[in-house]
Design a protein around this motif. Structure first.
Motif, PDB file in Angstrom:
ATOM      1  N   PHE A 206     -26.361 -14.044 -27.001  1.00 17.47           N
ATOM      2  CA  PHE A 206     -25.197 -13.251 -27.210  1.00 17.47           C
ATOM      3  C   PHE A 206     -24.217 -13.451 -25.847  1.00 17.47           C
ATOM      4  O   PHE A 206     -23.094 -13.032 -26.156  1.00 17.47           O
ATOM      5  CB  PHE A 206     -25.746 -11.790 -27.379  1.00 17.47           C
ATOM      6  CG  PHE A 206     -26.062 -11.662 -28.624  1.00 17.47           C
ATOM      7  CD1 PHE A 206     -25.569 -10.926 -29.781  1.00 17.47           C
ATOM      8  CD2 PHE A 206     -27.560 -11.949 -29.006  1.00 17.47           C
ATOM      9  CE1 PHE A 206     -26.041 -10.890 -31.016  1.00 17.47           C
ATOM     10  CE2 PHE A 206     -28.317 -11.551 -30.229  1.00 17.47           C
ATOM     11  CZ  PHE A 206     -27.500 -11.055 -31.198  1.00 17.47           C
ATOM     12  N   ALA A 207     -24.676 -14.048 -24.825  1.00 19.57           N
ATOM     13  CA  ALA A 207     -23.902 -14.013 -23.807  1.00 19.57           C
ATOM     14  C   ALA A 207     -22.932 -15.133 -23.496  1.00 19.57           C
ATOM     15  O   ALA A 207     -23.253 -16.183 -24.322  1.00 19.57           O
ATOM     16  CB  ALA A 207     -24.660 -13.881 -22.395  1.00 19.57           C
ATOM     17  N   GLY A 208     -21.789 -15.019 -23.196  1.00 23.49           N
ATOM     18  CA  GLY A 208     -20.942 -16.287 -22.747  1.00 23.49           C
ATOM     19  C   GLY A 208     -21.381 -17.264 -21.697  1.00 23.49           C
ATOM     20  O   GLY A 208     -21.010 -18.253 -21.529  1.00 23.49           O
ATOM     21  N   ARG A 209     -22.312 -16.328 -20.905  1.00 22.09           N
ATOM     22  CA  ARG A 209     -22.766 -17.254 -19.646  1.00 22.09           C
ATOM     23  C   ARG A 209     -24.201 -16.862 -19.286  1.00 22.09           C
ATOM     24  O   ARG A 209     -24.384 -15.524 -19.207  1.00 22.09           O
ATOM     25  CB  ARG A 209     -21.869 -17.149 -18.713  1.00 22.09           C
ATOM     26  CG  ARG A 209     -22.288 -17.803 -17.306  1.00 22.09           C
ATOM     27  CD  ARG A 209     -20.701 -17.963 -16.248  1.00 22.09           C
ATOM     28  NE  ARG A 209     -20.145 -16.782 -15.971  1.00 22.09           N
ATOM     29  CZ  ARG A 209     -20.185 -16.319 -14.850  1.00 22.09           C
ATOM     30  NH1 ARG A 209     -20.654 -16.981 -13.598  1.00 22.09           N
ATOM     31  NH2 ARG A 209     -19.274 -15.158 -14.617  1.00 22.09           N
ATOM     32  N   ILE A 210     -24.851 -17.654 -18.853  1.00 23.09           N
ATOM     33  CA  ILE A 210     -26.527 -17.266 -18.577  1.00 23.09           C
ATOM     34  C   ILE A 210     -26.535 -17.938 -17.112  1.00 23.09           C
ATOM     35  O   ILE A 210     -26.269 -19.090 -16.821  1.00 23.09           O
ATOM     36  CB  ILE A 210     -27.418 -17.952 -19.394  1.00 23.09           C
ATOM     37  CG1 ILE A 210     -27.493 -17.253 -20.576  1.00 23.09           C
ATOM     38  CG2 ILE A 210     -28.809 -17.831 -18.893  1.00 23.09           C
ATOM     39  CD1 ILE A 210     -28.431 -18.110 -21.904  1.00 23.09           C
ATOM     40  N   ILE A 211     -27.089 -16.891 -16.266  1.00 26.52           N
ATOM     41  CA  ILE A 211     -27.303 -17.357 -14.850  1.00 26.52           C
ATOM     42  C   ILE A 211     -28.697 -17.356 -14.594  1.00 26.52           C
ATOM     43  O   ILE A 211     -29.508 -15.970 -15.161  1.00 26.52           O
ATOM     44  CB  ILE A 211     -26.453 -16.156 -13.864  1.00 26.52           C
ATOM     45  CG1 ILE A 211     -25.192 -16.411 -14.080  1.00 26.52           C
ATOM     46  CG2 ILE A 211     -26.845 -16.478 -12.321  1.00 26.52           C
ATOM     47  CD1 ILE A 211     -24.279 -15.471 -13.210  1.00 26.52           C
ATOM     48  N   ASN A 212     -29.393 -18.147 -13.957  1.00 26.70           N
ATOM     49  CA  ASN A 212     -30.683 -18.306 -13.875  1.00 26.70           C
ATOM     50  C   ASN A 212     -31.133 -18.056 -12.301  1.00 26.70           C
ATOM     51  O   ASN A 212     -30.372 -18.640 -11.561  1.00 26.70           O
ATOM     52  CB  ASN A 212     -31.303 -19.674 -14.122  1.00 26.70           C
ATOM     53  CG  ASN A 212     -31.496 -19.811 -15.761  1.00 26.70           C
ATOM     54  OD1 ASN A 212     -32.513 -18.906 -16.158  1.00 26.70           O
ATOM     55  ND2 ASN A 212     -30.732 -20.549 -16.336  1.00 26.70           N
ATOM     56  N   LEU A 213     -32.023 -16.985 -12.076  1.00 26.51           N
ATOM     57  CA  LEU A 213     -32.237 -16.572 -10.720  1.00 26.51           C
ATOM     58  C   LEU A 213     -33.749 -17.063 -10.442  1.00 26.51           C
ATOM     59  O   LEU A 213     -34.488 -17.413 -11.376  1.00 26.51           O
ATOM     60  CB  LEU A 213     -32.245 -15.158 -10.420  1.00 26.51           C
ATOM     61  CG  LEU A 213     -30.942 -14.484 -10.154  1.00 26.51           C
ATOM     62  CD1 LEU A 213     -31.135 -13.032  -9.994  1.00 26.51           C
ATOM     63  CD2 LEU A 213     -30.155 -14.993  -9.162  1.00 26.51           C
ATOM     64  N   PHE A 214     -33.939 -17.661  -9.348  1.00 24.85           N
ATOM     65  CA  PHE A 214     -35.283 -17.923  -8.875  1.00 24.85           C
ATOM     66  C   PHE A 214     -35.569 -17.597  -7.226  1.00 24.85           C
ATOM     67  O   PHE A 214     -34.466 -18.316  -6.430  1.00 24.85           O
ATOM     68  CB  PHE A 214     -35.810 -19.448  -9.384  1.00 24.85           C
ATOM     69  CG  PHE A 214     -37.046 -19.668  -8.867  1.00 24.85           C
ATOM     70  CD1 PHE A 214     -38.464 -19.589  -9.777  1.00 24.85           C
ATOM     71  CD2 PHE A 214     -37.466 -20.462  -7.907  1.00 24.85           C
ATOM     72  CE1 PHE A 214     -39.552 -19.946  -9.674  1.00 24.85           C
ATOM     73  CE2 PHE A 214     -38.863 -20.930  -7.506  1.00 24.85           C
ATOM     74  CZ  PHE A 214     -39.866 -20.570  -8.529  1.00 24.85           C
ATOM     75  N   ASP A 215     -36.592 -16.876  -6.897  1.00 22.96           N
ATOM     76  CA  ASP A 215     -36.669 -16.666  -5.565  1.00 22.96           C
ATOM     77  C   ASP A 215     -35.308 -15.969  -4.897  1.00 22.96           C
ATOM     78  O   ASP A 215     -35.037 -16.323  -3.730  1.00 22.96           O
ATOM     79  CB  ASP A 215     -37.247 -17.907  -4.825  1.00 22.96           C
ATOM     80  CG  ASP A 215     -38.612 -18.066  -5.028  1.00 22.96           C
ATOM     81  OD1 ASP A 215     -39.351 -17.254  -5.645  1.00 22.96           O
ATOM     82  OD2 ASP A 215     -39.306 -19.217  -4.676  1.00 22.96           O
ATOM     83  N   GLY A 216     -34.729 -15.385  -5.702  1.00 22.54           N
ATOM     84  CA  GLY A 216     -33.670 -14.569  -5.097  1.00 22.54           C
ATOM     85  C   GLY A 216     -32.376 -15.556  -4.877  1.00 22.54           C
ATOM     86  O   GLY A 216     -31.443 -14.909  -4.413  1.00 22.54           O
ATOM     87  N   GLN A 217     -32.415 -16.427  -5.577  1.00 27.61           N
ATOM     88  CA  GLN A 217     -31.107 -17.440  -5.474  1.00 27.61           C
ATOM     89  C   GLN A 217     -30.580 -17.921  -6.752  1.00 27.61           C
ATOM     90  O   GLN A 217     -31.413 -18.078  -7.757  1.00 27.61           O
ATOM     91  CB  GLN A 217     -31.438 -18.837  -4.673  1.00 27.61           C
ATOM     92  CG  GLN A 217     -31.704 -18.310  -3.115  1.00 27.61           C
ATOM     93  CD  GLN A 217     -32.245 -19.548  -2.499  1.00 27.61           C
ATOM     94  OE1 GLN A 217     -32.835 -20.495  -2.888  1.00 27.61           O
ATOM     95  NE2 GLN A 217     -31.120 -19.872  -1.243  1.00 27.61           N
TER      96      GLN A 217
END
Length: 225
Positions: A206-217
């Motif tokens: 549903f979002a226009g942008r997906i941000i992926n985090l891994f180990d705080g980054q």
């Protein structure tokens, strides 16, 4: 709307130091719908808590509407939070002793909105959320989907510029979860900025942008889905 630069959050005890966020930089523009994804323990909820002024960073800066808010004292963070940010949680966070109307009205009470206006706005938002028929019921008398509708009504009743949602469908079945996501999508289309933490690929869609985090980054971003 949101700009964070080199944001770091470290949790320390006498024996252990945990870096929850490591030099994160991110911008979220007005009217965006951003989903934050990643494995458990990657820093998603920590980031959302800082964005919601429920916590402060160890280092780095956080600008909300071009005002540096990350270093504010708790009292000042509370003032900014009440006027600008609405929250939707997986656990609903409704007050058991208050009925639906009273739960939804609470943010307006904190903002000293006159009683007549509070009543009208509560009635309007309950109609919109299709929960008017439950106005006098208490949280324990509602289904999970109904409770989340009440939580969304409470989050938007003060017309915040920003909604932060932490796993908003995590306690719901597929049908109710889809209805909740459609409500959030509609609010976004009407101009509300939304940042959502989720494990669900469906909800992230549903979002226009997906941000992926891994180990705080931040390790990846995907746009225009």
């Amino acid at each position: 709307m949101i700009r964070i630069e080199n944001l770091t959050k470290i949790f320390r005890t006498t024996e252990v130091e945990t870096i929850a966020l490591n030099n994160v930089s991110l911008e979220v523009k007005d009217h965006e719908f951003v989903a934050i994804m990643g494995p458990s323990g990657c820093g998603k909820s920590t980031l959302l808590n800082i964005l919601g002024l429920l916590d402060s960073p160890t280092d780095g800066t956080y600008y909300l509407d071009d005002k540096e808010v990350g270093k504010l004292k708790e009292k000042d963070r509370t003032v900014v939070r009440k006027g600008n940010i609405g929250f939707v949680f997986q656990s609903f966070n409704l007050i058991d002793e208050l009925n639906v109307e009273e739960n939804v009205e609470l943010p307006l009470t904190y903002l000293n909105v006159p009683a007549d206006e509070r009543k009208k706005r509560v009635q309007d938002i309950l109609r919109r959320m299709n929960i008017s028929h439950r106005a006098k019921h208490y949280p324990q008398q509602l289904s999970g989907g109904q409770q989340q509708r009440v939580a969304i009504a409470r989050a938007v009743i003060s017309n915040p510029k920003l909604i932060l949602a932490d796993e908003p469908t995590g306690n719901l079945d597929s049908k109710n979860g889809l209805e909740v996501m459609n409500l959030l999508s509609q609010l976004n289309q009407e101009g509300t900025t939304i940042v959502m933490v989720t494990h669900s690929q469906r909800d992230a869609g549903f979002a226009g942008r997906i941000i992926n985090l891994f180990d705080g980054q931040i390790v990846a971003q995907m746009k225009d889905l």
